[in-house]
Design a protein around this motif. Structure first.
Motif, PDB file in Angstrom:
ATOM      1  N   PHE A 127       0.838  -1.205   0.000  1.00 23.30           N
ATOM      2  CA  PHE A 127       0.000   0.000   0.000  1.00 23.30           C
ATOM      3  C   PHE A 127       0.866   1.245   0.000  1.00 23.30           C
ATOM      4  O   PHE A 127       1.906   1.297   0.669  1.00 23.30           O
ATOM      5  CB  PHE A 127      -0.922  -0.002   1.212  1.00 23.30           C
ATOM      6  N   LYS A 151      -9.139   3.761  -8.337  1.00 28.86           N
ATOM      7  CA  LYS A 151      -8.584   2.432  -8.622  1.00 28.86           C
ATOM      8  C   LYS A 151      -7.353   2.579  -9.515  1.00 28.86           C
ATOM      9  O   LYS A 151      -7.388   2.337 -10.715  1.00 28.86           O
ATOM     10  CB  LYS A 151      -9.610   1.539  -9.297  1.00 28.86           C
ATOM     11  N   ILE A 177      -7.295  -7.028  -9.207  1.00 32.22           N
ATOM     12  CA  ILE A 177      -6.926  -7.266  -7.810  1.00 32.22           C
ATOM     13  C   ILE A 177      -8.197  -7.526  -7.023  1.00 32.22           C
ATOM     14  O   ILE A 177      -9.021  -6.625  -6.843  1.00 32.22           O
ATOM     15  CB  ILE A 177      -6.161  -6.072  -7.218  1.00 32.22           C
ATOM     16  N   LYS A 178      -8.363  -8.770  -6.580  1.00 37.14           N
ATOM     17  CA  LYS A 178      -9.537  -9.157  -5.795  1.00 37.14           C
ATOM     18  C   LYS A 178     -10.840  -8.828  -6.508  1.00 37.14           C
ATOM     19  O   LYS A 178     -11.818  -8.383  -5.893  1.00 37.14           O
ATOM     20  CB  LYS A 178      -9.505  -8.472  -4.424  1.00 37.14           C
ATOM     21  N   TYR A 182      -7.809  -2.302 -11.537  1.00 31.26           N
ATOM     22  CA  TYR A 182      -7.030  -1.120 -11.196  1.00 31.26           C
ATOM     23  C   TYR A 182      -6.200  -0.703 -12.413  1.00 31.26           C
ATOM     24  O   TYR A 182      -5.566  -1.543 -13.058  1.00 31.26           O
ATOM     25  CB  TYR A 182      -6.085  -1.408 -10.028  1.00 31.26           C
ATOM     26  N   LYS A 206      -4.357   2.279   0.089  1.00 32.39           N
ATOM     27  CA  LYS A 206      -4.952   1.411   1.096  1.00 32.39           C
ATOM     28  C   LYS A 206      -6.445   1.677   1.238  1.00 32.39           C
ATOM     29  O   LYS A 206      -7.244   0.742   1.383  1.00 32.39           O
ATOM     30  CB  LYS A 206      -4.269   1.613   2.446  1.00 32.39           C
ATOM     31  N   TYR A 209      -8.400  -0.084  -1.473  1.00 37.19           N
ATOM     32  CA  TYR A 209      -8.484  -1.531  -1.240  1.00 37.19           C
ATOM     33  C   TYR A 209      -9.520  -1.845  -0.168  1.00 37.19           C
ATOM     34  O   TYR A 209     -10.330  -2.759  -0.317  1.00 37.19           O
ATOM     35  CB  TYR A 209      -7.106  -2.058  -0.827  1.00 37.19           C
ATOM     36  N   ALA A 213     -12.606  -3.936  -1.545  1.00 40.89           N
ATOM     37  CA  ALA A 213     -12.398  -5.346  -1.213  1.00 40.89           C
ATOM     38  C   ALA A 213     -13.037  -5.732   0.108  1.00 40.89           C
ATOM     39  O   ALA A 213     -13.101  -6.900   0.464  1.00 40.89           O
ATOM     40  CB  ALA A 213     -10.909  -5.671  -1.163  1.00 40.89           C
ATOM     41  N   SER A 215     -11.944  -5.523   2.963  1.00 39.07           N
ATOM     42  CA  SER A 215     -10.988  -6.346   3.691  1.00 39.07           C
ATOM     43  C   SER A 215     -10.911  -5.996   5.168  1.00 39.07           C
ATOM     44  O   SER A 215     -10.433  -6.786   5.967  1.00 39.07           O
ATOM     45  CB  SER A 215      -9.596  -6.190   3.070  1.00 39.07           C
TER      46      SER A 215
END
Length: 398
Positions: A127, A151, A177-178, A182, A206, A209, A213, A215
């Protein structure tokens, strides 16, 4: 004739030709010293390399377990989780697992699979933390990109080559990415391209993401810490099999692992084979030295024909004569082997002073020295010894 007498006679015979014995031993000393030095340094470097590759801030080795869903859209609403607390509970019960925890989005690195030229490549995802990257092509990720969840991504030159050999054509393309696309806006130099470099291959904001995502509240990755005295690769296989049986998302994707031990196993084997190969080349000198031993033994037999005749006439058997010359050959080579080992060990100690690792004698090198010297003594002394034993008493007395 008993063994003690045979050894005593062999010592006296070698001492009578001290200069010739020393010159014959010299080749074996050099060969043994070379092999021992190379083997010890090679094994020391192998241990040092593997130790550094598996070094982490934690006491024990950790393995990352990643879940890759077949359809990311199913998980976007956060109604479906990649891993559950129940999954972690089951994994914690596996033998060899010290502890297990979620990998949070604020971890320094994540492992991702990228699609490149009809194949998947595994890369480190990092990141952007406001630092200025040395961009070679394109631009860096700006503060606006971070605040607006854009992105965008920057990738290392090596990763760009994996995507397209012509790195200039990579700029502006997309990278998955996931499940999110991007846009690549810059290419940076990356790390030093060595085994110990852990620079990210791909960098993204970060906040982006975390936003896309999900996450932060739904980790896609867990970290399994392996207990001491357990092989990480075997424990990781058990973890994967367990998740494939009871994992909450087992029917919606695949589980995979990444641990440095899987890499170091291969590296260790390559280094070991390389060490043996170089040692084999150095060992050629031992073969040449063995020929020198045979030549000396043939000369000794020719010079001592009368001695053989006298011994035969007073009752010595053929096997006594054979054993006499065999013991002389073995005594010569084993003495040279011990001296060669000591010299090789001293040389490797001196060399290791200037290296970042230390070497020490082990059972393998000691056993190898013993086996090699005995083999040389037997192989290159048996023929001259047999020739001495076959000498005809009548012909000798003539």
């Amino acid at each position: 004739m008993n063994l003690r007498a045979v050894i005593k006679n062999a010592y006296q015979a070698l001492r009578q030709n001290t200069r010739r014995s020393i010159l014959t031993m010299l080749g074996i000393v050099i060969g043994i010293a070379s092999v021992i030095t190379i083997l010890s340094l090679g094994r020391g470097f192998e241990t040092y390399t593997v130790k550094n590759l598996t070094a982490t801030n934690e006491k024990n080795v950790a393995v990352d377990v990643v879940f890759s869903p077949s359809d990311y859209e199913q998980f976007e609403s956060n109604k479906m989780r990649y891993f559950s607390d129940e999954d972690l509970k089951f994994i914690g019960q596996i033998e060899g697992v010290e502890k297990v925890a979620y990998v949070k989005a604020d971890d320094k690195f994540l492992r991702i699979d990228l699609q490149a030229a009809d194949k998947k490549i595994s890369k480190n995802l990092g990141f952007v933390a406001g630092d200025k990257d040395a961009i070679e092509v394109g631009r860096t990720i700006s503060r606006d990109d971070i605040e607006t969840h854009q992105k965008v991504a920057i990738i290392s030159r090596d990763t760009a080559k994996d995507v397209n050999p012509d790195v200039n054509k990579v700029l502006g393309t997309g990278v998955d990415i996931k499940g999110e696309l991007y846009q690549i806006v810059g290419i940076y130099k990356g790390g030093t391209a060595n085994l110990f470099d852990m620079t990210p291959d791909v960098k993204i904001p970060k906040t982006t993401y975390q936003y896309y995502a999900n996450s932060e509240g739904n980790p896609t990755q867990i970290k399994v810490t392996i207990a001491n005295d357990y092989k990480p690769s075997k424990v990781a296989q058990k973890v994967i099999k367990k998740l494939e049986k009871v994992g909450i998302s087992r029917n919606f994707g695949e589980y995979s692992t990444f641990d440095m031990s899987s890499l170091t196993d291969g590296i260790g084997k390559v280094l070991k084979m390389l060490t043996f190969f170089i040692s084999g080349i150095a060992g050629i000198s031992l073969f040449i030295a063995g020929v020198g031993v045979m030549n000396m033994m043939y000369t000794s037999v020719s010079e001592r024909v009368k001695e053989i005749g006298v011994r035969r006439s007073v009752g010595a058997k053929r096997r006594d004569i054979r054993n006499q010359f065999l013991v002389e050959g073995l005594m010569l080579t084993m003495s040279a082997g011990v001296i060669g080992y000591i010299i090789g060990y001293l040389v490797e100690l001196v060399i290791s002073i200037f290296l970042p690792f230390k070497v020490s004698p082990d059972l393998f090198t000691i056993s190898l020295t013993l086996v090699i010297t005995i083999a040389i003594g037997l192989v290159f002394s048996i023929t001259p010894a047999n020739m001495a034993a076959r000498k005809d008493l009548v012909e000798i007395l003539r």
